[in-house]
Write an enzyme that holds these catalytic residues in place. Structure first.
Site, PDB file in Angstrom:
ATOM      1  N   CYS A  55     -48.343 -24.527 -32.940  1.00 51.70           N
ATOM      2  CA  CYS A  55     -47.942 -24.016 -31.736  1.00 51.70           C
ATOM      3  C   CYS A  55     -47.980 -24.914 -30.898  1.00 51.70           C
ATOM      4  CB  CYS A  55     -48.644 -22.763 -31.471  1.00 51.70           C
ATOM      5  SG  CYS A  55     -48.364 -22.311 -29.660  1.00 51.70           S
ATOM      6  N   CYS A  58     -50.087 -24.019 -27.937  1.00 50.32           N
ATOM      7  CA  CYS A  58     -51.267 -24.448 -28.095  1.00 50.32           C
ATOM      8  C   CYS A  58     -51.883 -25.516 -27.826  1.00 50.32           C
ATOM      9  CB  CYS A  58     -51.652 -23.693 -29.681  1.00 50.32           C
ATOM     10  SG  CYS A  58     -51.104 -22.006 -29.841  1.00 50.32           S
ATOM     11  N   CYS A 403     -30.945 -28.809 -24.224  1.00 44.45           N
ATOM     12  CA  CYS A 403     -30.819 -27.407 -25.105  1.00 44.45           C
ATOM     13  C   CYS A 403     -29.894 -27.577 -26.265  1.00 44.45           C
ATOM     14  CB  CYS A 403     -30.387 -26.366 -24.102  1.00 44.45           C
ATOM     15  SG  CYS A 403     -29.916 -24.971 -24.947  1.00 44.45           S
ATOM     16  N   CYS A 406     -27.132 -25.005 -26.298  1.00 46.96           N
ATOM     17  CA  CYS A 406     -26.108 -25.420 -25.319  1.00 46.96           C
ATOM     18  C   CYS A 406     -25.090 -26.504 -25.893  1.00 46.96           C
ATOM     19  CB  CYS A 406     -26.653 -26.025 -23.926  1.00 46.96           C
ATOM     20  SG  CYS A 406     -27.756 -24.903 -22.955  1.00 46.96           S
TER      21      CYS A 406
END
Length: 494
Positions: A55, A58, A403, A406
């Site tokens: 993660c 994390c 992105c 995008c």
């Protein structure tokens, strides 16, 4: 004999369990399925991080969590559970996202941790969790030691342990312990120095923020309820010019807020830190009837934010404060005149602000020299001209250059623009929302976010929630456009 032997077996088992719990780096206790239910009850207050090694959030939290664990050693234990290897424990406590932080008291889940994710924030938050709801004070030494703190203190003075006012105070302290420091005494004589003659609650502002412009001690007298206590704290806790930090910024920014950013350090240089604050206070006292809160902040703590939101470059730092105003509605203003030591420049800035003469600061990319492509490029400085053109329907995409979604949308969005290029009544547009301020009325939390601003209804932009194929956009526009579409030069009939 049997009982003795049984206790011996249990002790041996406990030792085995303890040996399986491993201290992580910087004093983080690593717990596993087989030892969680035995180890957790050994700690009065325990902060547990449920995580997954893959993660990203994390990984970002890990060094902050480890630093906090070291600083809290002996006060609060911080632990972690790898949910990819210890599924039973994570399932038992309803962990379905990472990282999840929970507070346990004597082995029982108490609450979710909803404090800051920085080392300083975790330390401050968990210190409050470890102390009692309200600290009992038995002597003048106890009182002075409690109120001489970096943060403000709320102290209740009561006539005895059977006081109904004390019971209400303790209930309020229990509800607000995560945000404020509470203490109480049943000896009214302890408050004699602060003119306490009967049951009352006093708010002590931190000594480091003491000034001649406001009282350090604020009295609440009369009947006390939890609502009264909450209102009393809310109205007085920050004072005329609080210290803005990463931990309290969300609370302070619920109001229109002026902030002076400079080299502020109350731990190493309290006198120097108050030099500029006193000048802000002097000017602020002249405008105390106006609806504006004032604050000071360490510029280095907010440098990234200042660069991103106010265009302050890393090389622009000087010993002089950089002053901004940020309103609750998102309007931003900066004081461009140099902060003078007599405070006159700040006074002029405030006079212009209250008179409505200041121009809002808007972060914007440069206006494109050419803008004739099928998809119009919008920057903050041209938003009003292009998107809020009252004669045009506008479909605008808010995107981020990095992105992936995008980038996937780009060729389809370009094709849409090409099909509608001949339509004089509609504009297909896009704006880099990471490089330009997004106007009010447009809620952009992720990318891409697409809105339709109809001609004549610019104050009611409509969020596009449909599929992202060209035909889907066209079907949407056929329903929403103020006039029939012109596709590839051919007008669509109703």
């Amino acid at each position: 004999m049997d009982n003795f032997m049984l206790r011996g077996v249990l002790c041996v088992s406990a030792l085995c369990v303890l040996s399986s719990a491993v201290r992580g780096r910087n004093d983080v206790l690593e717990l596993k399925d087989e030892d969680f239910e035995y180890i957790a009850p050994e700690h009065e207050t325990l902060l547990v991080k449920f995580y997954a090694p893959w993660c990203g959030h994390c990984k970002k939290l890990a060094p902050e969590f480890e630093t906090a664990a070291t600083r809290l050693k002996g006060t609060v234990t911080l632990s972690k559970v790898d949910c990819t290897a210890n599924t039973e424990t994570c399932k038992r406590y309803g962990v379905n996202g990472y990282p999840t932080l929970k507070i346990f008291r004597n082995g029982q889940e108490s609450s979710s941790y909803d404090g800051p994710r920085s080392a300083d924030g975790i330390v401050n938050y968990m210190k409050k969790q470890a102390r009692p709801d309200s600290v009992p004070l038995h002597s003048e030494h106890d009182l002075e030691n409690f109120i001489n703190n970096f943060d403000a203190s709320i102290v209740g003075f009561f006539s005895g342990t059977d006081s109904s006012q004390l019971s209400e105070f303790l209930r309020g302290a229990s509800l607000m312990r995560e945000s404020f420091r509470f203490a109480h005494t049943t000896d009214l004589e302890l408050g004699k120095k602060y003119e306490v003659k009967f049951e009352s609650v006093l708010l002590f502002r931190p000594p480091r923020l003491s000034s001649k412009f406001e009282e350090r001690v604020v009295h609440h007298t009369g009947p006390l309820s939890i609502t009264d206590l909450r209102r009393f704290i809310r109205d007085n806790i920050f004072g005329l010019c609080p210290h803005l930090t990463k931990e309290n910024k969300d609370s302070l920014r619920k109001r229109d807020l002026l902030t002076a950013y400079y080299d502020l350090d109350y731990l190493r240089n309290p006198k120097g830190s108050n030099y500029w604050r006193n000048r802000v206070l002097k000017v602020a006292s002249k405008f105390s009837s106006q609806a504006l809160l004032y604050s000071v902040a360490n510029r280095n703590d907010f440098l990234e934010e200042l660069e991103d939101e106010f265009g302050l470059g890393a090389l622009d730092t000087t010993e002089l404060p950089f002053v901004t105003i940020r309103t609750r509605t998102g309007n931003k203003y900066t004081m461009r005149e140099e902060f003078t030591r007599d405070g006159k420049s700040l006074e002029n800035f405030l006079e212009d602000y209250f008179a409505g003469r200041l121009k809002r600061y808007v972060k914007s990319e440069p206006v494109p020299a050419k803008n004739n492509a099928a998809v119009k490029v919008v920057v903050a400085d041209t938003f009003e001209e292009i998107v809020n053109d009252p004669e045009k329907d506008v479909l605008i995409e808010f995107y981020a250059p990095w992105c992936g979604h995008c980038k996937e949308l780009e060729p389809k969005y370009k094709e849409l623009g090409e099909q509608l290029y001949s339509d004089p009544n509609i504009v297909i547009a896009k704006m880099d929302a990471t490089a330009n301020d997004v106007p009010q009325g447009y809620d952009v939390q992720g990318f891409p976010t697409i809105y339709f601003a109809a001609a004549g209804r610019k104050d009611e932009p409509k969020r596009y929630e449909g599929a992202r194929e060209v035909k889907d956009f066209i079907n949407f526009l056929k329903l929403e456009a103020s006039k029939p579409l012109v596709l590839n030069g051919v007008k669509e009939e109703l």
